[in-house]
Every structure is written in structure tokens, then in C-alpha cells.
Design an enzyme around this catalytic site. Structure first.
Site, PDB file in Angstrom:
ATOM      1  N   GLU A 306      -8.102   5.646   6.635  1.00  0.00           N
ATOM      2  CA  GLU A 306      -7.292   5.924   7.753  1.00  0.00           C
ATOM      3  C   GLU A 306      -7.857   6.871   8.890  1.00  0.00           C
ATOM      4  OE1 GLU A 306      -6.887   6.460   4.391  1.00  0.00           O
ATOM      5  OE2 GLU A 306      -5.688   8.302   4.083  1.00  0.00           O
ATOM      6  N   HIS A 330      -1.239  -0.869   6.426  1.00  0.00           N
ATOM      7  CA  HIS A 330      -1.487   0.164   5.346  1.00  0.00           C
ATOM      8  C   HIS A 330      -1.845   1.283   6.034  1.00  0.00           C
ATOM      9  CE1 HIS A 330      -2.431   2.136   1.172  1.00  0.00           C
ATOM     10  NE2 HIS A 330      -3.264   2.777   1.958  1.00  0.00           N
ATOM     11  N   GLU A 331      -2.963   1.209   6.719  1.00  0.00           N
ATOM     12  CA  GLU A 331      -3.981   2.302   7.231  1.00  0.00           C
ATOM     13  C   GLU A 331      -2.997   2.757   8.485  1.00  0.00           C
ATOM     14  OE1 GLU A 331      -5.965   3.091   5.122  1.00  0.00           O
ATOM     15  OE2 GLU A 331      -6.555   1.566   4.213  1.00  0.00           O
ATOM     16  N   HIS A 334      -0.399   5.265   7.573  1.00  0.00           N
ATOM     17  CA  HIS A 334      -0.921   6.455   7.261  1.00  0.00           C
ATOM     18  C   HIS A 334      -1.023   7.454   8.487  1.00  0.00           C
ATOM     19  CE1 HIS A 334      -2.368   6.791   3.115  1.00  0.00           C
ATOM     20  NE2 HIS A 334      -3.612   5.649   3.253  1.00  0.00           N
ATOM     21  N   GLU A 353      -0.397   8.173  -0.704  1.00  0.00           N
ATOM     22  CA  GLU A 353      -0.682   6.802  -0.989  1.00  0.00           C
ATOM     23  C   GLU A 353       0.716   5.877  -1.504  1.00  0.00           C
ATOM     24  OE1 GLU A 353      -3.042   5.002   0.296  1.00  0.00           O
ATOM     25  OE2 GLU A 353      -4.699   6.929   0.531  1.00  0.00           O
ATOM     26  N   ASP A 409     -11.654  11.307  -6.599  1.00  0.00           N
ATOM     27  CA  ASP A 409     -12.010  10.033  -6.562  1.00  0.00           C
ATOM     28  C   ASP A 409     -11.522   9.228  -7.622  1.00  0.00           C
ATOM     29  OD1 ASP A 409     -12.883  10.584  -3.868  1.00  0.00           O
ATOM     30  OD2 ASP A 409     -14.868   9.922  -4.190  1.00  0.00           O
ATOM     31  N   TYR A 417      -0.511   5.094  -5.961  1.00  0.00           N
ATOM     32  CA  TYR A 417      -0.153   3.737  -4.839  1.00  0.00           C
ATOM     33  C   TYR A 417       1.132   3.093  -5.287  1.00  0.00           C
ATOM     34  CZ  TYR A 417      -4.554   4.029  -2.478  1.00  0.00           C
ATOM     35  OH  TYR A 417      -5.780   4.506  -1.958  1.00  0.00           O
TER      36      TYR A 417
END
Ligand code: BES
Ligand code: ZN
Length: 643
Positions: A306, A330-331, A334, A353, A409, A417
């Protein structure tokens, strides 16, 4: 001498730089008054930066892109606000950077050299860069170059691009990779505006998560200027360079892609402007000007990223039938949850998320109808159930994992999510859609251009929703959602007719029905995905061969469907499809589409051997982040061999 803790707090408060959730830089759009509850300085376990002493207000980059040496070279200048007047050292984050010179200046004065020291490299955090700051210094300029193995950069050869004629470079800064290409305070606690001058070989175009000055002009002189006037966290600083074209899809929207891809991309994402308008109607004004997409080559390790004003996207979402446009929803979402209101640390990742997943489902429903919204929710819930069984550390199954000492990560799982979204869907079901939409809008408006912790959200939730509707949802229930590794019993699980039909078709097929009798012609990517994901674990070679012959999965042009198929192939050791599986693992670098296949392979000794051989051939084509992730999967399998 450091200030006492209370004096430090007082100076932070009076500078308007601390109000529990808040970052300092003045927002160009009117910012809401700060939260009022008591403030504790926040410590980000994933940064060396001494943000309690200095805060970056403006970053200026001047970088040359050297494809031959695979290096960025140039300078980063930071304008700093001094919070602790007594501090004499600025600590920045770096990873694998070569620092050539560090200079400091007063706000308008000339630069003079200063002492600095690059500390030992921590395997997760990288090296702290400690810079001596004379009392009047308000600026620092660092001359540096990146390493060819920088974790946040991928340098592609022409053969890895669609056009095969030009090299390509892109950055991926989230979660803590910005420090591998810029020395800076690499923490989402700090927001800064930025400006950049980027020099590239002539003929290539540079684009950034900023105002892209020449969206549709034809000049490709290799000298580009950018400005991001809104303050953003470091993980949203982004750059890409390649043979790029632009095509508009709406008044404020468009796509950048290689010439070979741009037309298909513009068709696929034609609904983007519409999505943007619907988002604004529900969640408040879009504060970033334009919203463009950049389609990257297939080695991009994510589906989407994003980056503000310019979402980076994998070409695997271009399926020719718009079936994966939820990625754009979704992006785009953001732009509110994440880019406008930002997780203060990576332990609060679900605030980015989980919220975004909820918003995505909400937008998909708004544009394509309730059935589509439920499909998206159901596929997410389905994935979540699988993931919860895989995760061994209980806190990784909660919305408040403790990631100190670990790579953030590693927390990119379905939990932040989908469990996050399930929690918000639960609240929506309890309080009603109109009420809950308005509540979310209030959260974005009141925290715009700030960073927030989970505790900030819980306080806001309690005050603005729970307390106003007593007896609907208890604080204890909220805490269960946030802190328990389980899913509360009264969760509202999504129901989807489309998937119920797929369940019936799968049963019929397993019972011997022909492919033609299943009526799959209208199935979406999501339905195929679900069809494969819920296959039993006990298919024999004949059944696998019948599946492949009926639906041609091994040759699917849809990388999502192919990936789910190859996961089954690996699980069942269906060797006939191994060559096609290998081609898949060599041609795509999106982690969601390759990691599950490697994971299945790694579950048996022969599979692991094959996985290692395929990885040896494919790794040079993967992004450093994907390389690292696959390596972890394989190393772990070696360390804990299957029985
Ligand atoms: N911000 C994430 C990608 C990310 C997360 C990168 C953490 C690095 C660290 C992005 O918004 C995302 O969630 N992408 C998903 C999209 C999907 C859920 C629609 C992806 O890449 O699969
Ligand atoms: Zn996301």
C-alpha cells in the site's frame, strides 16, 4: 545528562509530540485534537532509533540508481526536531549500508563533518548509526551507498521483466527494510514528509510513493523529482525504476506498468475510481491526492503493498476476469487503515491489516453485492482455521503477539488479517452496520496522520462504542478477542452460498461425477481455490490424474489456482505434475503462492530434497525477503525432520 523521565514526558507533551498514540509532524490536513489519556513513551522493539530524543520532520533523498553495480548512491538529509534538548547523539537504523560521510548543520547553516560510528549488526535489526549532534544541529546529511544484497531492494535483469529488454528495480520497505536503502528512523512511530531526486539511466522511468510529476508525459531523461507532502511512516517510502508506461483508469486513478502489461492492467482495474468513491463515502475523505497502481514483474514478493499514492501490485492479480480486484480494495483501504492511522509498532500490526481486511470486505460488498462480500469473508475465515492449526506459539494466535527479538515479517499470517477482521465483523454484527461504519470513520478522523497502539484503539472503542451502548459487548469479551489464542465461541462465522455449492460439487466429483456435470463454467478464482483447498488428504495418483485431466490445473494461467493445485500435488507426491510445479516455483516470487508449496514439499524427506534442488535454481530470481522466507521453511524442516 539525560532528562529525568517526567521532565522528558513534559517536554514531549509541550512540544505536542506525545499523546500516547501520536507522532509529531504537523499534518497538512487538519489534525484532530490528541487523545487525552496518560502517555507513556512508546518503545519500538524493532528500531535502534532514539525517537525520545529526536524526531525526523523532513527527509530529502538524492540518489543515483546504478544497475551495473546494483547500488543506490547518494545522500539522505534529515531535518530533525529535538525533543530531548540534552541529547548529543542521534541514533539511526541502517542495514548493510556503506556510510561515506556524515555532516550536520543548523537549520539554515552550512554542513560540517561530524563524528559517527556504525554499531555491530544485529541479525534482525541491522546496525545502529550513532551520530554526534552538536547542541545547535538541526540537520544531518549522510553520504552513503547500498549493498547489492540490500534486503529491501530487488534488482531484476531484463529477462525477469515482461519486455525482456530493460532492467528493473523496486523497493519493499515494510516491515523493517527501509533501513537497507536509507539511513533513517525506521519505525512506524515516526512520520515524515519526504522529497527525492532520483537519477536513472535515460529511457527508464522512476516512480515513488509520492507526487509523481510526470504521470503521463513522455520525457524519460533519467532525472526525476518527487514530493510526498503528507507525513508518512518509513515503511511507506517506495521507489521503482523500469520501462514503465501510464494509462488512466479514472479521474484520480491509473496504472503504471511495462508496455506489454499496461492495457490488460487498465482493463482489470477499471473499477478503482469507483472503489475510491465508495470508500470516501463510508470512511471519510481520501487525503492523498491520486491513487495509482504500479504492476511489478512476477518476482514481487507480495500480492500488493500500500505505498501511498502508488500501490505496488503483483501481476498475478491480473487474471483477465477481475476476480482478484479485492487486492486493490485492500491496498486502497490502507489509505485509511495503515497509512492514515498507522500501527505504532509491529506488535500492533492487526490495527493495519485486520482493519484493512474488514474494510476490504465492506467495500467488496458495497460494489459487487453481499454475496461477493461473504465469499471474501468465507475464504478468509477458511484460511484462518488452517493457519491457527499451524502456529505453535500461542501468542502468535493472538492479536497481541510479542515480536521483540523476532523478524516482524514472520508475523504476516492470517491471524492479524483474518482474526482481526472477524473481531471487527463481530462488533459490526453487535452494534449494527450504520453505527459501526460511523465509529470507524470517527477512529480515522480522530487519529489521522498518527500512529496508534492496540491500547489506544481499545480505549477509543470503550469510550465511543461500548460505553454508549451498555450491555451489548463487555470489555471482557473484547479482551478475549484481543488476547486469547482461541476464537471466541460467539464469533459470527461467514456463510457463503457460492462455497456451499462448491462443497456439493466436490462431493459429487469425489463420488465419481464427470467434470462436465459439475457446472463450473462460472466459477470465480475464489471458488476454484476453495474447491482445491478442501480436497481430502487421501487422493491417489489416479484421482489426481483425473482432476488434472478434467480441469487442466497444471497449465492454469491463473497463478492462484495453480498454487493451490501444486500444494495438493506436493502433499500427495503426485510426481507427474512435478515439472509443472517446478516451473511455477521458478516463474513466480509472490510468497503467498510459493511458500505453501515449499512447506508441503518440506514435510517429507524426498519432498524436501526436491524443494532444496528447485530452490537452488530459483533463489536468484526471488526477492531477498522471499529468499529468506523459503530458506527459513527449508532450514526448519532440516532441523526437525519428518518422522
Ligand atoms: N502491507 C501488506 C503487505 C506486507 C505486510 C508487506 C507485511 C510486508 C510486511 C499488504 O497490504 C497486504 O496485506 N498484501 C496482501 C494482500 C491481500 C491480503 C489482499 C498480499 O500481499 O497478499
Ligand atoms: Zn494489507
Amino acid at each position: 545528562m539525560a532528562l529525568s523521565r517526567s521532565a522528558l514526558l513534559a517536554s514531549l507533551m509541550s512540544a505536542g509530540l506525545l499523546s500516547a498514540c501520536c507522532t509529531p509532524a504537523p499534518a497538512p490536513t487538519p489534525a484532530a485534537p490528541p487523545e487525552t489519556h496518560a502517555a507513556e513513551p512508546i518503545v519500538d522493539p524493532h528500531s535502534h532509533a532514539n525517537t525520545e530524543a529526536f524526531r525526523t520532520q523532513l527527509l530529502r533523498l538524492d540518489l543515483t540508481v546504478d544497475f551495473d553495480a546494483r547500488r543506490l548512491r547518494g545522500t539522505a538529509e534529515l531535518d530533525l526536531a529535538r525533543i530531548d534538548g540534552a541529547a548529543d547523539t542521534l541514533v539511526l537504523d541502517t542495514r548493510d549500508l556503506r556510510i561515506d560521510r556524515v555532516e550536520v548543520a543548523e537549520r539554515e547553516g552550512a554542513y560540517v563533518a561530524t563524528d559517527y560510528e556504525l554499531g555491530a549488526a544485529d541479525p534482525v535489526l541491522g546496525s545502529p548509526l550513532r551520530i554526534r549532534m552538536p547542541a545547535a544541529a538541526a540537520r544531518v546529511r549522510i553520504t552513503y551507498q547500498t549493498s547489492p544484497k540490500a534486503s529491501g531492494l530487488q534488482w531484476l535483469t531484463p529477462s525477469q521483466t515482461a519486455g525482456k529488454a530493460h532492467p528493473f528495480l523496486f523497493t519493499q520497505s515494510q516491515a523493517i527494510h527501509a533501513r537497507s536503502w536509507i539511513p533513517l528512523q525506521d519505525t512506524p512511530l515516526v512520520r515524515t514528509a519526504y522529497q527525492a531526486r532520483i537519477r536513472t539511466p535515460k529511457g527508464l522511468l522512476a516512480v515513488m510513493s509520492a507526487e509523481n510529476a510526470i504521470a503521463d508525459a513522455d520525457t524519460r531523461d533519467g532525472d526525476y523529482q518527487f514530493s510526498m507532502p503528507q507525513p508518512i511512516p518509513s515503511y511507506l517510502i517506495a521507489l521503482a525504476v523500469g520501462n514503465l508506461r501510464f494509462q488512466a483508469t479514472g479521474r484520480r486513478t491509473g496504472v503504471y506498468a511495462e508496455p506489454e502489461v499496461v492495457k490488460a492492467a487498465a482493463w482489470e482495474f477499471a473499477d478503482t475510481e469507483n472503489m475510491l468513491e465508495r470508500c470516501e463515502a463510508i470512511f471519510g475523505p481520501y487525503r492523498w491526492g491520486r491513487y495509482d497502481l504500479l504492476i511489478l514483474p512476477p518476482s514481487f514478493p507480495y500480492g500488493g503493498m500500500e505505498n501511498p499514492r502508488l500501490t505496488f501490485a503483483s501481476p498475478t492479480v491480473i487474471t483477465g476476469d477481475r476476480s482478484l480486484v479485492s487486492l486493490v480494495a485492500h491496498e486502497l483501504a490502507h489509505s485509511w487503515s495503515g497509512n492514515l492511522v498507522t500501527n505504532a509498532t509491529w506488535n500492533d500490526f492487526w490495527l493495519n491489516e485486520g482493519f484493512t481486511t474488514h474494510l476490504t470486505n465492506r467495500i467488496m460488498e458495497e460494489i459487487y453485492g453481499p454475496a461477493r462480500g461473504n465469499e471474501e469473508r468465507a475464504i478468509g475465515a477458511n484460511d484462518l482455521k488452517d493457519t491457527l492449526e499451524l502456529l505453535e506459539i500461542p501468542s502468535d494466535r493472538t492479536l497481541t503477539p510479542d515480536l521483540a527479538g523476532r523478524d516482524p515479517d514472520d508475523n504476516v499470517t492470517d491471524v492479524p488479517y483474518e482474526k482481526g477482521a472477524l473481531f471487527l465483523a463481530y462488533l459490526e454484527a453487535k452494534f449494527g452496520r450504520a453505527e459501526f461504519d460511523a465509529f470507524l470513520r470517527g477512529w480515522f478522523d480522530s487519529h489521522a496522520f498518527r500512529s496508534a497502539r492496540t491500547g489506544d484503539f481499545l480505549a477509543y472503542l470503550e469510550r465511543e462504542l461500548l460505553a454508549r451502548h451498555p450491555g451489548v459487548v463487555s470489555r471482557a469479551k473484547v479482551d478475549e478477542w484481543i488476547h486469547s489464542p482461541e476464537i471466541p465461541d460467539d464469533a459470527v462465522w461467514p456463510q457463503s452460498d457460492a462455497f456451499d455449492r462448491v462443497d456439493r460439487s466436490r462431493d459429487e466429483w469425489l463420488g465419481g461425477a464427470t467434470a462436465a456435470s459439475l457446472q463450473t463454467a462460472q466459477w470465480s478464482t475464489r471458488q476454484w481455490q476453495y474447491f482445491l483447498d478442501r480436497m481430502p488428504d487421501t487422493l491417489d495418483d489416479a484421482a489426481m490424474a483425473r482432476l488434472d485431466a478434467a480441469f487442466d490445473f497444471s497449465d492454469s494461467p491463473n497463478a492462484i489456482i495453480a498454487s493451490r493445485w501444486f500444494r495438493l500435488v506436493a502433499r500427495h507426491q503426485y510426481r507427474k505434475a512435478y515439472p509443472a510445479m517446478q516451473r511455477h516455483l521458478e516463474s513466480v516470487g509472490r510468497m503467498l503462492l510459493i511458500n505453501p508449496v515449499y512447506r508441503e514439499l518440506a514435510a517429507t524427506p524426498e519432498g524436501l530434497e526436491l524443494a532444496q534442488a528447485v530452490f537452488a535454481g530459483a533463489r536468484d530470481g526471488y526477492h531477498p525477503i522471499a529468499r529468506d522466507a523459503v530458506e527459513k521453511i527449508l532450514d526448519r524442516a532440516v532441523a526437525t525432520p519428518a518422522p
